[in-house]
Design an enzyme around this catalytic site. Structure first.
Site, PDB file in Angstrom:
ATOM      1  N   ASP A   9       0.861  -1.007  -0.042  1.00 38.02           N
ATOM      2  CA  ASP A   9       0.006  -0.009   0.052  1.00 38.02           C
ATOM      3  C   ASP A   9       1.047   1.181  -0.193  1.00 38.02           C
ATOM      4  OD1 ASP A   9      -2.320   1.759   0.326  1.00 38.02           O
ATOM      5  OD2 ASP A   9      -1.776   1.711   2.614  1.00 38.02           O
ATOM      6  N   LEU A  10       0.413   2.400  -0.412  1.00 43.11           N
ATOM      7  CA  LEU A  10       1.216   3.544  -0.580  1.00 43.11           C
ATOM      8  C   LEU A  10       1.270   4.415   0.895  1.00 43.11           C
ATOM      9  CD1 LEU A  10       3.177   5.439  -2.018  1.00 43.11           C
ATOM     10  CD2 LEU A  10       0.956   6.608  -2.898  1.00 43.11           C
ATOM     11  N   ASP A  11      -0.011   5.029   1.079  1.00 44.14           N
ATOM     12  CA  ASP A  11      -0.361   5.980   2.032  1.00 44.14           C
ATOM     13  C   ASP A  11      -0.159   5.468   3.361  1.00 44.14           C
ATOM     14  OD1 ASP A  11      -0.880   8.470   0.307  1.00 44.14           O
ATOM     15  OD2 ASP A  11      -2.568   7.280  -0.370  1.00 44.14           O
ATOM     16  N   THR A  17       1.902   9.922   4.067  1.00 42.25           N
ATOM     17  CA  THR A  17       0.938  10.925   3.401  1.00 42.25           C
ATOM     18  C   THR A  17      -0.592  10.806   4.163  1.00 42.25           C
ATOM     19  OG1 THR A  17       0.669   9.026   1.765  1.00 42.25           O
ATOM     20  CG2 THR A  17       1.579  11.243   1.031  1.00 42.25           C
ATOM     21  N   LYS A  45      -9.011   5.467   6.070  1.00 41.84           N
ATOM     22  CA  LYS A  45      -7.917   4.991   5.776  1.00 41.84           C
ATOM     23  C   LYS A  45      -8.170   3.981   4.753  1.00 41.84           C
ATOM     24  CE  LYS A  45      -4.506   6.314   9.646  1.00 41.84           C
ATOM     25  NZ  LYS A  45      -3.723   5.923  10.668  1.00 41.84           N
ATOM     26  N   SER A 114      -2.605   0.633  -4.271  1.00 40.08           N
ATOM     27  CA  SER A 114      -3.075   1.516  -3.672  1.00 40.08           C
ATOM     28  C   SER A 114      -4.424   2.247  -4.247  1.00 40.08           C
ATOM     29  CB  SER A 114      -1.867   2.884  -3.611  1.00 40.08           C
ATOM     30  OG  SER A 114      -2.620   4.125  -3.367  1.00 40.08           O
ATOM     31  N   ALA A 115      -5.174   2.768  -3.199  1.00 36.81           N
ATOM     32  CA  ALA A 115      -6.619   3.275  -3.725  1.00 36.81           C
ATOM     33  C   ALA A 115      -6.255   4.731  -4.195  1.00 36.81           C
ATOM     34  CB  ALA A 115      -7.435   3.391  -2.490  1.00 36.81           C
ATOM     35  N   LYS A 145     -10.852  -0.905  -1.723  1.00 38.06           N
ATOM     36  CA  LYS A 145     -10.536  -1.785  -0.546  1.00 38.06           C
ATOM     37  C   LYS A 145     -11.885  -1.594   0.518  1.00 38.06           C
ATOM     38  CE  LYS A 145      -5.879  -0.920  -1.168  1.00 38.06           C
ATOM     39  NZ  LYS A 145      -4.525  -0.097  -0.457  1.00 38.06           N
ATOM     40  N   GLU A 169       0.034  -3.369   4.676  1.00 35.24           N
ATOM     41  CA  GLU A 169      -1.290  -2.391   4.676  1.00 35.24           C
ATOM     42  C   GLU A 169      -1.041  -1.619   5.972  1.00 35.24           C
ATOM     43  OE1 GLU A 169      -3.707  -0.790   3.852  1.00 35.24           O
ATOM     44  OE2 GLU A 169      -3.872  -1.490   1.468  1.00 35.24           O
ATOM     45  N   ASP A 170      -1.573  -0.419   5.967  1.00 31.26           N
ATOM     46  CA  ASP A 170      -1.835   0.357   7.369  1.00 31.26           C
ATOM     47  C   ASP A 170      -3.245   0.485   7.824  1.00 31.26           C
ATOM     48  OD1 ASP A 170      -2.319   2.284   5.423  1.00 31.26           O
ATOM     49  OD2 ASP A 170      -1.939   3.947   6.791  1.00 31.26           O
TER      50      ASP A 170
HETATM   51  C1  BG6 Z   1      -5.772   5.764   0.037  1.00 32.66           C
HETATM   52  C2  BG6 Z   1      -5.886   6.537   1.334  1.00 32.66           C
HETATM   53  O1  BG6 Z   1      -4.417   5.160   0.141  1.00 32.66           O
HETATM   54  O2  BG6 Z   1      -6.135   6.518  -1.023  1.00 32.66           O
HETATM   55  C3  BG6 Z   1      -7.061   7.352   1.618  1.00 32.66           C
HETATM   56  O3  BG6 Z   1      -5.503   5.934   2.566  1.00 32.66           O
HETATM   57  C4  BG6 Z   1      -7.313   8.144   0.316  1.00 32.66           C
HETATM   58  O4  BG6 Z   1      -6.941   8.259   2.781  1.00 32.66           O
HETATM   59  C5  BG6 Z   1      -7.387   7.432  -0.796  1.00 32.66           C
HETATM   60  O5  BG6 Z   1      -8.709   8.724   0.611  1.00 32.66           O
HETATM   61  C6  BG6 Z   1      -7.689   7.905  -2.283  1.00 32.66           C
HETATM   62  O6  BG6 Z   1      -6.513   8.634  -2.469  1.00 32.66           O
HETATM   63  P1  BG6 Z   1      -6.509  10.100  -3.302  1.00 32.66           P
HETATM   64  O7  BG6 Z   1      -5.220  10.363  -3.286  1.00 32.66           O
HETATM   65  O8  BG6 Z   1      -6.878   9.441  -4.713  1.00 32.66           O
HETATM   66  O9  BG6 Z   1      -7.524  11.237  -2.948  1.00 32.66           O
HETATM   67 MG    MG Z   2      -2.638   3.247   3.836  1.00 29.62          MG
END
Ligand code: BG6
Ligand code: MG
Length: 218
Positions: A9-11, A17, A45, A114-115, A145, A169-170
């Site tokens: 996962d990224l964020d 972030t 999240k 990542s989402a 997710k 994953e966090d």
């Molecule tokens: C996820 C985050 O990785 O991405 C969420 O944990 C975030 O908080 C989601 O809403 C979507 O991100 P973005 O950058 O497309 O708004």
């Molecule tokens: Mg995350």
């Protein structure tokens, strides 16, 4: 050497972030009179931008037009991007580089799951994009997710069977998605929150290379 797929996962896993998402959502929620604390944030999240705004409106009992909905999403993202634009590789979380290097040395598959629709921008900012063999992000999936789509697509892009993939994953939603994909789920954060994961580490510093090699050999 076995080849496994390691999906990150990224964020909140590679970069911190999650704090910028929190600040941007809180500002937006408060601007429309919805109270927003760390408790609400935890539930966002791993959740897509659209779903996040839907939840905030639901918590505040608000209904708005589709037009206003789009405007609010844009305001949040513009605000979020002001933080992202200032990022550099110093914002990579501790020991992420060591883990990535170890996996690369051992010729493992490495993917992003990542989402976020900003994932590629962020990976470029922190100079990590070339470490990934595959990137699946919020632009590539229909179901967010805890649906496993993002991780299944990442496994497919790596050409590695889903049972041979490991997810970092966090978020609760992300751990659930990894479990639904029949992958090894590794929570990065607090055990009390991420208890559904197969393993939980506070951060990558707590995760030794000996643990990674065991995962590879399994
Ligand atoms: C996820 C985050 O990785 O991405 C969420 O944990 C975030 O908080 C989601 O809403 C979507 O991100 P973005 O950058 O497309 O708004
Ligand atoms: Mg995350």
């Amino acid at each position: 050497m076995n080849k496994k797929g390691f999906i990150f996962d990224l964020d909140g896993v590679i970069v911190d972030t999650a704090k910028y998402h929190y600040l941007a959502w809180r500002k937006l929620a408060e601007s429309i009179g919805v109270s927003f604390t760390e408790k609400e944030n935890e539930q966002l999240k791993g959740v897509s931008r659209i779903k996040s705004l839907e939840k905030i409106l639901e918590w505040g009992n608000k209904t708005i037009s589709e037009d206003d909905f789009m405007k609010l999403m844009a305001i949040k993202n513009d605000d979020y991007l002001t933080y992202i634009n200032k990022m550099n590789k110093e914002e990579i979380l501790p020991d992420v580089n060591r883990v990535l290097e170890y996996l690369i040395q051992n010729e493992q598959g490495i993917a992003l799951g990542s989402a976020s629709k900003n994932a590629r921008t962020i990976l470029k900012k922190v100079n990590l994009i070339s470490d990934f063999n595959a990137i699946v992000d919020g632009n590539d999936v229909e179901k967010g997710k805890p649906n496993p789509e993002v991780f299944l697509k990442a496994a497919k892009a790596l050409g590695i069977a889903q049972e041979d993939c490991i997810v970092f994953e966090d978020s609760v939603a992300g751990v659930q998605a990894a479990n639904a994909a029949n992958m090894v789920s590794i929570g990065i954060g607090e055990q009390e929150i991420l208890y559904e994961a197969d393993y939980v580490f506070k951060n990558f510093t707590e995760m030794e290379n000996s643990f990674l090699i065991e995962l590879i050999k399994k």
